[in-house]
Design a protein around this motif. Structure first.
Motif, PDB file in Angstrom:
ATOM      1  N   ASP A   9      16.424   4.093  -5.130  1.00  0.00           N
ATOM      2  CA  ASP A   9      17.031   5.424  -5.086  1.00  0.00           C
ATOM      3  C   ASP A   9      16.617   6.273  -6.286  1.00  0.00           C
ATOM      4  O   ASP A   9      16.279   7.456  -6.139  1.00  0.00           O
ATOM      5  N   ALA A  10      16.660   5.684  -7.463  1.00  0.00           N
ATOM      6  CA  ALA A  10      16.302   6.428  -8.669  1.00  0.00           C
ATOM      7  C   ALA A  10      14.857   6.913  -8.608  1.00  0.00           C
ATOM      8  O   ALA A  10      14.543   8.052  -8.995  1.00  0.00           O
ATOM      9  N   THR A  11      13.980   6.055  -8.075  1.00  0.00           N
ATOM     10  CA  THR A  11      12.564   6.415  -7.991  1.00  0.00           C
ATOM     11  C   THR A  11      12.320   7.463  -6.914  1.00  0.00           C
ATOM     12  O   THR A  11      11.544   8.406  -7.125  1.00  0.00           O
ATOM     13  N   VAL A  12      12.940   7.301  -5.754  1.00  0.00           N
ATOM     14  CA  VAL A  12      12.772   8.290  -4.678  1.00  0.00           C
ATOM     15  C   VAL A  12      13.308   9.652  -5.124  1.00  0.00           C
ATOM     16  O   VAL A  12      12.742  10.701  -4.800  1.00  0.00           O
ATOM     17  N   LYS A  13      14.382   9.638  -5.900  1.00  0.00           N
ATOM     18  CA  LYS A  13      14.926  10.889  -6.430  1.00  0.00           C
ATOM     19  C   LYS A  13      13.893  11.569  -7.335  1.00  0.00           C
ATOM     20  O   LYS A  13      13.718  12.802  -7.281  1.00  0.00           O
ATOM     21  N   ASP A  54      -4.222   0.738   9.402  1.00  0.00           N
ATOM     22  CA  ASP A  54      -5.282   1.747   9.396  1.00  0.00           C
ATOM     23  C   ASP A  54      -6.598   1.153   9.880  1.00  0.00           C
ATOM     24  O   ASP A  54      -6.642  -0.002  10.333  1.00  0.00           O
ATOM     25  N   ASP A  55      -7.680   1.926   9.787  1.00  0.00           N
ATOM     26  CA  ASP A  55      -8.984   1.484  10.289  1.00  0.00           C
ATOM     27  C   ASP A  55      -9.525   0.261   9.547  1.00  0.00           C
ATOM     28  O   ASP A  55     -10.380  -0.460  10.068  1.00  0.00           O
ATOM     29  N   LYS A  56      -9.027   0.025   8.353  1.00  0.00           N
ATOM     30  CA  LYS A  56      -9.474  -1.131   7.568  1.00  0.00           C
ATOM     31  C   LYS A  56      -8.568  -2.340   7.761  1.00  0.00           C
ATOM     32  O   LYS A  56      -8.743  -3.367   7.108  1.00  0.00           O
ATOM     33  N   GLY A  57      -7.584  -2.196   8.669  1.00  0.00           N
ATOM     34  CA  GLY A  57      -6.663  -3.300   8.912  1.00  0.00           C
ATOM     35  C   GLY A  57      -5.594  -3.439   7.855  1.00  0.00           C
ATOM     36  O   GLY A  57      -4.961  -4.493   7.738  1.00  0.00           O
ATOM     37  N   GLU A  58      -5.370  -2.388   7.066  1.00  0.00           N
ATOM     38  CA  GLU A  58      -4.359  -2.420   6.017  1.00  0.00           C
ATOM     39  C   GLU A  58      -3.123  -1.652   6.459  1.00  0.00           C
ATOM     40  O   GLU A  58      -3.220  -0.611   7.114  1.00  0.00           O
ATOM     41  N   LEU A  59      -1.968  -2.171   6.094  1.00  0.00           N
ATOM     42  CA  LEU A  59      -0.707  -1.556   6.480  1.00  0.00           C
ATOM     43  C   LEU A  59      -0.470  -0.281   5.680  1.00  0.00           C
ATOM     44  O   LEU A  59      -0.610  -0.259   4.453  1.00  0.00           O
ATOM     45  N   THR A  60      -0.115   0.789   6.383  1.00  0.00           N
ATOM     46  CA  THR A  60       0.165   2.058   5.740  1.00  0.00           C
ATOM     47  C   THR A  60       1.197   2.809   6.573  1.00  0.00           C
ATOM     48  O   THR A  60       1.817   2.246   7.453  1.00  0.00           O
ATOM     49  N   GLY A  61       1.370   4.078   6.298  1.00  0.00           N
ATOM     50  CA  GLY A  61       2.357   4.878   7.014  1.00  0.00           C
ATOM     51  C   GLY A  61       3.384   5.454   6.053  1.00  0.00           C
ATOM     52  O   GLY A  61       3.460   5.065   4.880  1.00  0.00           O
ATOM     53  N   TYR A  62       4.170   6.378   6.530  1.00  0.00           N
ATOM     54  CA  TYR A  62       5.112   7.100   5.681  1.00  0.00           C
ATOM     55  C   TYR A  62       6.082   6.164   4.959  1.00  0.00           C
ATOM     56  O   TYR A  62       6.212   6.217   3.729  1.00  0.00           O
ATOM     57  N   ASP A  63       6.777   5.310   5.708  1.00  0.00           N
ATOM     58  CA  ASP A  63       7.747   4.394   5.099  1.00  0.00           C
ATOM     59  C   ASP A  63       7.082   3.449   4.104  1.00  0.00           C
ATOM     60  O   ASP A  63       7.646   3.129   3.048  1.00  0.00           O
ATOM     61  N   ILE A  64       5.879   3.004   4.458  1.00  0.00           N
ATOM     62  CA  ILE A  64       5.161   2.040   3.623  1.00  0.00           C
ATOM     63  C   ILE A  64       4.717   2.686   2.310  1.00  0.00           C
ATOM     64  O   ILE A  64       4.858   2.103   1.234  1.00  0.00           O
ATOM     65  N   GLU A  65       4.198   3.912   2.401  1.00  0.00           N
ATOM     66  CA  GLU A  65       3.683   4.570   1.203  1.00  0.00           C
ATOM     67  C   GLU A  65       4.789   4.950   0.232  1.00  0.00           C
ATOM     68  O   GLU A  65       4.551   5.038  -0.978  1.00  0.00           O
ATOM     69  N   ILE A  66       6.004   5.172   0.731  1.00  0.00           N
ATOM     70  CA  ILE A  66       7.126   5.420  -0.177  1.00  0.00           C
ATOM     71  C   ILE A  66       7.342   4.189  -1.059  1.00  0.00           C
ATOM     72  O   ILE A  66       7.465   4.291  -2.285  1.00  0.00           O
ATOM     73  N   LEU A  67       7.384   3.017  -0.436  1.00  0.00           N
ATOM     74  CA  LEU A  67       7.612   1.788  -1.208  1.00  0.00           C
ATOM     75  C   LEU A  67       6.430   1.461  -2.117  1.00  0.00           C
ATOM     76  O   LEU A  67       6.612   0.925  -3.216  1.00  0.00           O
ATOM     77  N   LYS A  68       5.223   1.788  -1.692  1.00  0.00           N
ATOM     78  CA  LYS A  68       4.066   1.570  -2.557  1.00  0.00           C
ATOM     79  C   LYS A  68       4.159   2.450  -3.806  1.00  0.00           C
ATOM     80  O   LYS A  68       3.771   2.033  -4.901  1.00  0.00           O
ATOM     81  N   GLU A  69       4.675   3.654  -3.645  1.00  0.00           N
ATOM     82  CA  GLU A  69       4.858   4.548  -4.792  1.00  0.00           C
ATOM     83  C   GLU A  69       5.980   4.039  -5.698  1.00  0.00           C
ATOM     84  O   GLU A  69       5.884   4.126  -6.926  1.00  0.00           O
ATOM     85  N   VAL A  70       7.034   3.497  -5.094  1.00  0.00           N
ATOM     86  CA  VAL A  70       8.110   2.889  -5.885  1.00  0.00           C
ATOM     87  C   VAL A  70       7.544   1.738  -6.715  1.00  0.00           C
ATOM     88  O   VAL A  70       7.854   1.589  -7.901  1.00  0.00           O
ATOM     89  N   GLN A  71       6.720   0.922  -6.093  1.00  0.00           N
ATOM     90  CA  GLN A  71       6.085  -0.200  -6.797  1.00  0.00           C
ATOM     91  C   GLN A  71       5.205   0.303  -7.938  1.00  0.00           C
ATOM     92  O   GLN A  71       5.211  -0.252  -9.045  1.00  0.00           O
ATOM     93  N   LYS A  72       4.467   1.367  -7.677  1.00  0.00           N
ATOM     94  CA  LYS A  72       3.567   1.935  -8.694  1.00  0.00           C
ATOM     95  C   LYS A  72       4.340   2.404  -9.920  1.00  0.00           C
ATOM     96  O   LYS A  72       3.868   2.270 -11.053  1.00  0.00           O
ATOM     97  N   ARG A  73       5.541   2.935  -9.696  1.00  0.00           N
ATOM     98  CA  ARG A  73       6.325   3.497 -10.801  1.00  0.00           C
ATOM     99  C   ARG A  73       7.244   2.463 -11.464  1.00  0.00           C
ATOM    100  O   ARG A  73       7.869   2.768 -12.477  1.00  0.00           O
ATOM    101  N   ASN A  74       7.349   1.292 -10.875  1.00  0.00           N
ATOM    102  CA  ASN A  74       8.182   0.215 -11.437  1.00  0.00           C
ATOM    103  C   ASN A  74       7.322  -1.045 -11.541  1.00  0.00           C
ATOM    104  O   ASN A  74       7.178  -1.788 -10.572  1.00  0.00           O
TER     105      ASN A  74
END
Length: 282
Positions: free
Chosen positions: A253-257, A63-83
């Motif tokens: 899988d459990a988290t994405v579900k 992104d504009d701040k030089g941080e990695l993001t995007g659809y695939d990335i944000e899914i895993l960030k949400e998985v991390q947040k919930r685990n």
């Protein structure tokens, strides 16, 4: 006098008893504290390394701040947040390098709109929950009106990512095509494909409709998607084929579900892809 001495003796014995029992209580508290510290120290966060291209907007990019993001990335960030015991560290590289790194234990996951096929399934573990469904069409320069189908590309040049599902579809088409489509390949994904098509160094590419729309909007590239959908496949995360990787895949899988059930995955798709691509395209 004797009574007084006797009372003093009893008092001294009582005080000694208090000191002894107090020490035991303190020692006991110290023991409980240590037990708690042991539990905490055993509850460790495990870090998993994720390979991704980082140049495939809106799926994986800086992104504009030089941080990695995007659809695939944000899914895993949400998985991390919930685990809370899971942490993901991302490494950018080509997909070819990602598979080499996965096999050699340098990374644990590939996150880059990965499609499933029999060859890959024999070597790697896939998550089971679908991240999203792709919609790949022919990409041409904005002023090209002579290309709408693969037949229109016979004798012309097309740039592809070698590991993509659509590359397999077009290779199959080329087995009987005359003249054949001149295929050139890039390991840099849509970034190079868009550049070559926009500068007329390739007649066409084959890219996600979402990515073409994003490139036109944010980069000002004169590109468009044409014709029918060539390939629409579900995408997943890829891991090594071993017991530990299977456990991680099950957790993802459990988290994405859960994310699908509470609407979070659709929200991420709307935000990054501009629509709900978590369901089969109509």
């Amino acid at each position: 006098m004797k009574t007084l001495i006797k009372k003093r003796g009893l008092l001294q014995l009582f005080l000694a008893f208090l000191l002894l029992t107090g020490g035991a209580i303190i020692a006991g508290c110290g023991s409980n504290s240590n037990d708690k510290q042991t539990v905490t120290s055993n509850d460790k966060v495990k870090t998993y390394y994720v390979a991704t291209r980082g140049t495939f907007k809106p799926f994986t990019y800086m992104d504009d701040k030089g941080e990695l993001t995007g659809y695939d990335i944000e899914i895993l960030k949400e998985v991390q947040k919930r685990n809370k015991d899971i942490k993901f560290e991302f490494k950018t590289m080509s997909i070819e390098s990602a598979f080499v790194s996965l096999t050699s234990n340098q990374v644990d996951i590939i996150a880059n709109q990965m499609g499933r096929n029999d060859e890959r399934a024999a070597k790697y573990t896939f998550t089971q929950e679908v991240n999203n469904y792709t919609s790949t069409k022919i990409t041409v320069k904005g002023d090209r009106n002579d290309i709408n189908t693969l037949d229109d590309l016979k004798g012309k040049t097309m740039i592809l990512t070698p590991t993509s599902e659509v590359a397999r579809v077009i290779k199959k088409f080329n087995e009987t095509a005359e003249p054949k489509i001149n295929l050139i390949y890039t390991d840099k994904g849509s970034a190079e494909s868009f550049n070559l098509v926009a500068t007329n160094r390739a007649d066409a590419g084959a890219d996600y409709e979402v990515a073409v729309r994003e490139a036109k909007k944010t980069l000002g590239l004169d590109l468009k998607s044409v014709g029918s959908v060539i390939s629409s496949v579900p995408t997943y995360f890829i891991l090594r084929k071993d017991a530990d990787s299977q456990k991680l895949a099950d957790r993802i899988d459990a988290t994405v579900k859960e994310m699908k059930a509470d609407g979070t995955l659709k929200k991420i798709s709307d935000q990054f892809l501009g629509a709900d691509y978590t369901v089969v395209p109509k």
